[in-house]
Every structure is written in structure tokens, then in C-alpha cells.
Design an enzyme around this catalytic site. Structure first.
Site, PDB file in Angstrom:
ATOM      1  N   SER A 181      -8.604   6.805 -10.074  1.00  0.00           N
ATOM      2  CA  SER A 181      -8.743   6.108 -11.357  1.00  0.00           C
ATOM      3  C   SER A 181     -10.211   5.884 -11.699  1.00  0.00           C
ATOM      4  O   SER A 181     -11.083   5.867 -10.823  1.00  0.00           O
ATOM      5  CB  SER A 181      -8.033   4.746 -11.285  1.00  0.00           C
ATOM      6  OG  SER A 181      -6.677   4.920 -11.012  1.00  0.00           O
TER       7      SER A 181
HETATM    8  N1  SAH Z   1      -5.084   4.534  -7.212  1.00  0.00           N
HETATM    9  C1  SAH Z   1      -5.397   5.770  -6.524  1.00  0.00           C
HETATM   10  C2  SAH Z   1      -4.651   7.001  -7.002  1.00  0.00           C
HETATM   11  C3  SAH Z   1      -4.141   7.020  -8.404  1.00  0.00           C
HETATM   12  S1  SAH Z   1      -3.301   8.525  -8.828  1.00  0.00           S
HETATM   13  C4  SAH Z   1      -6.876   6.028  -6.596  1.00  0.00           C
HETATM   14  O1  SAH Z   1      -7.522   5.521  -7.521  1.00  0.00           O
HETATM   15  O2  SAH Z   1      -7.377   6.759  -5.753  1.00  0.00           O
HETATM   16  C5  SAH Z   1      -1.626   8.046  -8.474  1.00  0.00           C
HETATM   17  C6  SAH Z   1      -1.199   8.344  -7.086  1.00  0.00           C
HETATM   18  O3  SAH Z   1       0.179   7.998  -6.992  1.00  0.00           O
HETATM   19  C7  SAH Z   1      -1.295   9.812  -6.690  1.00  0.00           C
HETATM   20  O4  SAH Z   1      -2.049   9.922  -5.526  1.00  0.00           O
HETATM   21  C8  SAH Z   1       0.161  10.233  -6.481  1.00  0.00           C
HETATM   22  O5  SAH Z   1       0.296  11.205  -5.451  1.00  0.00           O
HETATM   23  C9  SAH Z   1       0.803   8.903  -6.123  1.00  0.00           C
HETATM   24  N2  SAH Z   1       2.254   8.830  -6.332  1.00  0.00           N
HETATM   25  C10 SAH Z   1       2.985   9.246  -7.397  1.00  0.00           C
HETATM   26  N3  SAH Z   1       4.305   8.992  -7.203  1.00  0.00           N
HETATM   27  C11 SAH Z   1       4.404   8.396  -5.977  1.00  0.00           C
HETATM   28  C12 SAH Z   1       5.493   7.915  -5.219  1.00  0.00           C
HETATM   29  N4  SAH Z   1       6.770   7.991  -5.640  1.00  0.00           N
HETATM   30  N5  SAH Z   1       5.243   7.376  -4.021  1.00  0.00           N
HETATM   31  C13 SAH Z   1       3.965   7.293  -3.551  1.00  0.00           C
HETATM   32  N6  SAH Z   1       2.894   7.746  -4.208  1.00  0.00           N
HETATM   33  C14 SAH Z   1       3.099   8.287  -5.439  1.00  0.00           C
END
Ligand code: SAH
Length: 294
Positions: free
Chosen positions: A130
Site C-alpha cells: 500500500s
Molecule cells: N498490506 C500489505 C499488502 C496489501 S495487498 C502491504 O502493504 O504490504 C493485499 C494482500 O492481501 C496481498 O498480499 C494478497 O495476497 C492478500 N490477500 C488477498 N486475499 C487474501 C486472503 N483471502 N487471505 C490472505 N491474504 C489475502
């Protein structure tokens, strides 16, 4: 110190570089209007809160030009990034400023990406880290529930950046859990954290990163004082509501094409109060297969 209105607070790249600032000033009325047409969103900049601007950012060549501008604008240290977020009122608390200074964002973004530019960055697997202003906004919203000794859950932990921040805030007596469904991202998040100031907490076990379906939360360490969800749920996930402590708070983007960042407070009697903080654009909270095929 400049303190802009809450509408201004939402803008993704507004203070990266002065020509861009000028553009924002001249188009301010559009920005307040905040049109919500899905065609204006870019999937690669998917949690910028500035639809008009996203349209500009979908051009790669413009993006690379902007990278240079960001470099030249002096946004080249973590400290400067935090100062800008403070200057524009995104960070108002000393504690949030301190934790974002302590956890260097450059350790969490892929090589050769502008670490301190106020944009989300691709991290592979159809996911992004993000934008700094979103991290700051979520830390601000959760600050009271991230006191020393408290329990936090970061769903969709991606690079591990926010989980590391949470761990620093709740300290060694607290718990910070990250859950992410892409095993490769969990592995790289652990590498990132090991290079950061949160490494001792990972080693001692108050911070832990797990592979799992975040829609189910992480019941083993529940209930949580703070839950952050880094991907947009089509609807409010009941399992996460159940794992929130009475008096606890969850920050979660909800929606499909149109998404709102929701702030969910669980009252002492177990009922919940929900308000919308702002319009946002996150990757979906979905199954691993759906994400990898999207
Ligand atoms: N907040 C984090 C990543 C944001 S992107 C940062 O800033 O680094 C959103 C993340 O959610 C991604 O890594 C994606 O793989 C994860 N995601 C999406 N659906 C998910 C689920 N059902 N369970 C666990 N992670 C999930």
C-alpha cells in the site's frame, strides 16, 4: 505545519513533487468532487484514493518520469517521507511518526522501485504494498488499539510492513500476527522483517507471520484489540468480527468496484458500530486461485 482538509488527506501523490502539487491545486474542484467511475482506476495503483490522478498514472512513461521527479524532489529518505505525511496532516500522532521512522519502508519494497514515493508498488502475485499515506492512515485509525501488550491481526499482510509496525507498537508483551495466503509473500515478508527494527520481536515470537486464508482470521491468538485488513472484502467477514475483542477496532476496505474503508468498533455488549472513513481502491480479499488468475 500545514493541515489540510480531510478530503485533501486522501490524495495519493499530492505532495511528491511540486509540478504535481500545482496540477492538484489547479484541479482541486475535481478532486473534491471525487468521481467514482471504475474506468478511472488503475489496477497497478490500486489503493490510491485519487481516481482522476490514477488515470494519469496508468501511463508507464509518465510513471517513470514521475519516479525521476520524486527522486529530484528529495523524497529520498524514510524520514523525509514521514515528515511529508506529518506536514500534510496524514500523520498527527508522534507514536505513528516514530514507528514509521523506525520501520524503513525501503526494506519492504522490491528493488528498483521508488521506496518513499506516495504510491502503492507492485510486489508480484497480483498484489501491491500500500501507499505510505494508506499505511499512515490505518496506523492512525488503529493507534489506540495498538498500545503495549495488546493483540493485533494484519490480514493480507503482503510485504509485512504494517505487521512490523503493529509489532513495534504493541511491543514484546503484545502479539502481532500477519496472515497472508501467498506462501512466497509470507517468506519474503519474513526476510524483510528480519532486516528491520522489528527483527527481535520476530525472533522472540511476539510477531509471527502465517500462511492462511485471512477471511478466516487467525483464531488461535484471538480475540484482537486491532484488526487490519489490507485487501477489500466483498462484504464484512463474520469470522473477523467474531475475533474482534469488545472494545476492539477493525479497519477494513469493503466493496468490489466501489470500496469504502470501514472502521468497525465492537462495543462492550458485543454489538458493532461501523462508519466509512473514505473511498479507496484495494486488491480483493479473495481465494488464492482467483488472485493468481486475475
Ligand atoms: N498490506 C500489505 C499488502 C496489501 S495487498 C502491504 O502493504 O504490504 C493485499 C494482500 O492481501 C496481498 O498480499 C494478497 O495476497 C492478500 N490477500 C488477498 N486475499 C487474501 C486472503 N483471502 N487471505 C490472505 N491474504 C489475502
Amino acid at each position: 505545519m500545514m493541515n489540510l482538509s480531510s478530503t485533501m488527506k486522501a490524495y495519493g501523490c499530492r505532495y511528491c513533487v511540486s509540478p504535481l502539487k500545482q496540477l492538484l491545486h489547479t484541479t482541486n474542484h475535481h478532486l473534491r468532487f471525487r468521481p467514482r467511475s471504475p474506468s478511472l482506476f488503475s489496477s497497478s495503483f490500486n489503493n490510491l484514493k485519487l481516481p482522476n490522478f490514477n488515470l494519469l498514472l496508468t501511463s508507464n512513461s509518465l510513471f517513470f518520469t514521475m519516479e525521476h521527479l520524486w527522486d529530484r524532489s528529495g523524497m529520498n529518505t524514510n524520514k523525509k517521507m514521514v515528515e511529508h505525511l506529518q506536514q500534510y496532516g496524514v500523520i498527527s500522532s508522534e507514536k505513528v511518526a516514530r514507528v514509521m521512522e523506525t520501520i524503513d519502508r525501503a526494506l519492504f519494497v522490491p528493488d528498483r522501485t521508488p521506496a518513499y514515493a506516495d504510491c502503492p508498488q507492485e510486489i508480484g502475485y497480483n498484489a501491491t504494498i500500500s501507499a505510505p499515506h494508506m499505511h499512515a492512515t490505518c496506523l492512525q485509525l488503529l493507534e489506540e488499539k495498538l498500545q503495549p501488550g495488546m493483540h493485533s491481526l494484519d490480514v493480507g499482510s503482503g510485504t509485512g510492513y504494517l505487521t512490523a509496525c503493529f509489532a513495534m507498537m504493541v511491543g514484546p508483551q503484545g502479539r502481532a500476527i500477519g496472515v497472508e495466503h501467498i506462501p512466497e509473500l509470507v517468506a519474503s515478508s519474513i526476510n524483510n522483517i528480519e532486516k528491520s527494527a522489528a527483527a527481535p520481536l520476530l525472533k522472540k515470537g511476539s510477531l509471527s507471520m502465517h500462511v492462511g486464508d485471512g477471511r478466516e482470521g487467525w483464531p488461535e491468538c484471538s480475540p484482537y484489540d486491532a484488526i487490519h485488513v489490507g485487501a477489500a472484502a466483498p462484504e464484512m467477514p463474520q469470522a473477523l468480527l467474531d475475533q474482534l475483542k469488545p472494545g476492539g477496532r477493525m479497519v477494513i476496505p469493503v466493496g468490489n468496484i466501489f470500496q469504502d474503508l470501514k472502521v468497525v468498533d465492537k462495543n462492550p455488549d458485543g454489538s458493532v458500530s461501523i462508519r466509512s472513513e473514505s473511498s479507496v481502491r484495494y486488491v480483493p480479499l479473495t481465494s488464492r486461485d482467483a488472485q493468481l488468475q486475475s
